[in-house]
Structure formats: structure tokens, C-alpha cells
Scaffold this motif. Structure first.
Motif, PDB file in Angstrom:
ATOM      1  N   ILE A   1       0.844  -1.202   0.000  1.00  0.00           N
ATOM      2  CA  ILE A   1       0.000   0.000   0.000  1.00  0.00           C
ATOM      3  C   ILE A   1       0.879   1.252   0.000  1.00  0.00           C
ATOM      4  O   ILE A   1       1.759   1.405   0.851  1.00  0.00           O
ATOM      5  N   ASP A   2       0.613   2.106  -0.966  1.00  0.00           N
ATOM      6  CA  ASP A   2       1.360   3.354  -1.105  1.00  0.00           C
ATOM      7  C   ASP A   2       0.584   4.462  -0.391  1.00  0.00           C
ATOM      8  O   ASP A   2      -0.537   4.792  -0.770  1.00  0.00           O
ATOM      9  N   SER A   3       1.175   5.021   0.673  1.00  0.00           N
ATOM     10  CA  SER A   3       0.454   6.025   1.479  1.00  0.00           C
ATOM     11  C   SER A   3       0.717   7.453   1.004  1.00  0.00           C
ATOM     12  O   SER A   3       0.241   8.409   1.612  1.00  0.00           O
ATOM     13  N   ARG A   4       1.469   7.599  -0.085  1.00  0.00           N
ATOM     14  CA  ARG A   4       1.805   8.950  -0.572  1.00  0.00           C
ATOM     15  C   ARG A   4       0.633   9.565  -1.338  1.00  0.00           C
ATOM     16  O   ARG A   4      -0.310   8.854  -1.718  1.00  0.00           O
ATOM     17  N   PRO A   5       0.676  10.847  -1.613  1.00  0.00           N
ATOM     18  CA  PRO A   5      -0.394  11.464  -2.410  1.00  0.00           C
ATOM     19  C   PRO A   5      -0.501  10.815  -3.799  1.00  0.00           C
ATOM     20  O   PRO A   5       0.474  10.264  -4.310  1.00  0.00           O
ATOM     21  N   LYS A   6      -1.697  10.904  -4.403  1.00  0.00           N
ATOM     22  CA  LYS A   6      -1.983  10.259  -5.696  1.00  0.00           C
ATOM     23  C   LYS A   6      -0.968  10.629  -6.785  1.00  0.00           C
ATOM     24  O   LYS A   6      -0.583   9.780  -7.589  1.00  0.00           O
TER      25      LYS A   6
ATOM     26  N   LYS B   1       4.027   2.598 -13.259  1.00  0.00           N
ATOM     27  CA  LYS B   1       3.492   3.963 -13.272  1.00  0.00           C
ATOM     28  C   LYS B   1       2.004   3.915 -13.617  1.00  0.00           C
ATOM     29  O   LYS B   1       1.583   3.069 -14.406  1.00  0.00           O
ATOM     30  N   ASN B   2       1.245   4.837 -13.029  1.00  0.00           N
ATOM     31  CA  ASN B   2      -0.190   4.989 -13.353  1.00  0.00           C
ATOM     32  C   ASN B   2      -0.954   3.680 -13.391  1.00  0.00           C
ATOM     33  O   ASN B   2      -1.715   3.414 -14.298  1.00  0.00           O
ATOM     34  N   HIS B   3      -0.723   2.838 -12.409  1.00  0.00           N
ATOM     35  CA  HIS B   3      -1.421   1.563 -12.407  1.00  0.00           C
ATOM     36  C   HIS B   3      -1.923   1.291 -11.003  1.00  0.00           C
ATOM     37  O   HIS B   3      -1.155   1.342 -10.049  1.00  0.00           O
ATOM     38  N   ASP B   4      -3.151   1.014 -10.874  1.00  0.00           N
ATOM     39  CA  ASP B   4      -3.728   0.685  -9.586  1.00  0.00           C
ATOM     40  C   ASP B   4      -4.671  -0.493  -9.789  1.00  0.00           C
ATOM     41  O   ASP B   4      -5.723  -0.356 -10.390  1.00  0.00           O
ATOM     42  N   PRO B   5      -4.296  -1.680  -9.343  1.00  0.00           N
ATOM     43  CA  PRO B   5      -5.124  -2.862  -9.582  1.00  0.00           C
ATOM     44  C   PRO B   5      -6.451  -2.866  -8.852  1.00  0.00           C
ATOM     45  O   PRO B   5      -7.312  -3.668  -9.164  1.00  0.00           O
TER      46      PRO B   5
END
Lengths: 161, 142
Positions: free
Chosen positions: A70-75, A156-160
Motif C-alpha cells: 500500500i502506497d500512502s503517498r499522495p496520488k 506507473k499509473n497503475h492501480d489494480p
């Protein structure tokens, strides 16, 4: 105004506060002196399901494929680059929510990360997720900087989700 | 500087209650407060921890002393120093683009932004008035 008296009074108040602070939290001070909070300001009594991990363990869990990153950084930062197959859950959007936006089982191993270095979002999000019911949470302290800097798989630019 | 005794009493009570409540809300979870301090990325891990143990007690003591009127000037002096420090801290944090909770009221804290700056400047104005109030106001102070 008697400046000397004012300073002396202020020093007395500070001294009293130091004594009260140390006395009231003596068990915490003892734990700190033993090194318990050197890595993070996380109480193992309060958050028993959260552990800090380094690159080696993060890599092992990544290869095994059982854990969810899980990436907790801004979008925007997530879009610019993230750990392969990671899910974006920005801390700022989720810290006030009582229900997790995740749809994975509560017992699943979750690895939270942020930029690395002195970033604090991952630990803060880990606490939020713990309160939301997840009890097997790892915080990857090296974060994005260490993962990407050592040539591990990224996207990059990928969110499953 | 305002000399009106009723205004000065109101300032003392407002600043006193705010600081007393602020300290009380943070005292139960020093580690969470230490994390809030650390999130500002200005002081070290160890300093964050020690500050989180002691600062809430300074706030509680100053708050109680301002409310009761005992050691009024020393507590107003400390509160003014703290508020000046908070203003610089919030300003620097905003300038660096760090998005952090202020940590001022424990779990009821809000973001360190311009509203917090305005609130701190107002409280500083109140506390400086208490600090520099002439001796004539002392006999009227509650």
C-alpha cells in the motif's frame, strides 16, 4: 515588570513540568532508555499488529506475492511511480475514515510505505488501518526511495484495485 | 496594550482554558503526540519524545496558573514563548509544504495551516497583554 522574578517563576514551572512529565510517564521513559522506541514512536502494547521491516523482508514478501503493498503517498506521487502491484491509499484521504477502502481480508499481510527517509505517512496510515481492523501490518521503512533506488520492480499509473 | 481589567481577566481565562485543555488532551497518549511533533520534521526522534512528555505538563500548569491568577506573569511569559515558537513552527511547516496535523489538541487536532496561525497570533496577543499588564491591574485580577 520584574523580569528576574518572571524568569525565575517560568523556570520553576518548567522544572515542575519536567518532574511531572517524567513521573507520570515513568514506564515509557524506562522503555525508551531500553531502546524500545528508537526505531519508531510505536507502542508494541498498543499496536501489536504493526511491525517495521527493511528492504530484505519487503523484497521477500514481494516475491512470495502473498502481501499487499500500500502506497500512502499522495496520488500524484503514486502516478509518477510506485512499487509494482501496489495500491494507492493516500493517508490524507483516509485518516478520518472509520471504514477501510480496502476490500482484502483483514488477516491478509499488508505492507505500507511512503517516500522513505524521514517520511511519516506510512506509519500513520498503518495505525489507521490497524484501527480499521487489519492486524498484520508491516511498515517498510526504506519506502519508495530505497525500493526504486535499488532497482526493484516498479510501475506507473497503475492501480489494480 | 490593553489595560481594562475585564478584558485582561477575559484574556487570562481564554488563554488559560485553551492551554489547560490542550495539555490535558495530549497527556494520555504521549507517543501519538511525539509522532505529531516528529511529523513536522524539525527536531530529532529523541527530542520529539522528550518534548511530548514535558510540553503537555507545561501547558496544563500554565493554563491552571492563568485561570487561578497565581504566578500570572511567569505563566504568561512561558505561554507567549510557546505561542511564538508554535507560530514559527507552523509558518516553516507551511513554507516547506509539509502537510501535518498540528497535534495541539490530541485526537481533536486539525491541520497546521493559516487558521492555526491566526488562532496562535490571537492567543499571543492575549498572553502578551497579560504579561505586560501594569501593576495597577493586579489588584483587580481575579
Amino acid at each position: 515588570m520584574n523580569f528576574k522574578k518572571t524568569i525565575l517563576g517560568a523556570a520553576l514551572i518548567v522544572l515542575a513540568a519536567v518532574l511531572l512529565g517524567l513521573a507520570a510517564h515513568f514506564p515509557l521513559v524506562q522503555k525508551f532508555l531500553k531502546g524500545e522506541f528508537r526505531g519508531s514512536l510505536l507502542s508494541s502494547d498498543r499496536y501489536p499488529g504493526i511491525t517495521l521491516i527493511g528492504l530484505a523482508e519487503a523484497e521477500e514478501l514481494f516475491v512470495r506475492g502473498s502481501a499487499l503493498f500500500i502506497d500512502s503517498r499522495p496520488k500524484q506521487k503514486f502516478s509518477a511511480g510506485h512499487i509494482l502491484n501496489a495500491v494507492s491509499i493516500p493517508l490524507e484521504e483516509n485518516k478520518k475514515k472509520l471504514q477501510s477502502p480496502l476490500t482484502v481480508p483483514l488477516e491478509r499481510t499488508i505492507i505500507v510505505y511512503c517516500d522513505g527517509g524521514d517520511c511519516q505517512e506510512s506509519l500513520a496510515l498503518a495505525k489507521v488501518l490497524y484501527i480499521q481492523g487489519y492486524k498484520n501490518i508491516r511498515v517498510f521503512t526504506g519506502g519508495w526511495a530505497e525500493w526504486a533506488g535499488t532497482g526493484h520492480p516498479t510501475a506507473k499509473n497503475h492501480d489494480p484495485q | 496594550m490593553i489595560r481594562n481589567k475585564y478584558f485582561l481577566l477575559a484574556f487570562r481565562l481564554i488563554v488559560g482554558v485553551v492551554f489547560f485543555a490542550s495539555g490535558l488532551l495530549k497527556i494520555g497518549d504521549p507517543l501519538a503526540f511525539a509522532q505529531d511533533i516528529k511529523n513536522f520534521r524539525i527536531v530529532s526522534h529523541e527530542v520529539s519524545f522528550m518534548t511530548a512528555l514535558i510540553l503537555p505538563w507545561i501547558e496544563i500548569l500554565c493554563g491552571a496558573l492563568l485561570i487561578t491568577g497565581i504566578l500570572r506573569r511567569p505563566s504568561a511569559f512561558l505561554v507567549s514563548c510557546l505561542l511564538a515558537g508554535f507560530i514559527i513552527l507552523v509558518g516553516v511547516t507551511m513554507a516547506r509544504g509539509i502537510d501535518a496535523d498540528c497535534g495541539c489538541f490530541g485526537t481533536l487536532s486539525h491541520r497546521a495551516d493559516w487558521r492555526l496561525l491566526v488562532q496562535d497570533v490571537l492567543l499571543l496577543f492575549f498572553s502578551l497583554n497579560i504579561l505586560f499588564a501594569g501593576s495597577a491591574s493586579r489588584k483587580y485580577s481575579a
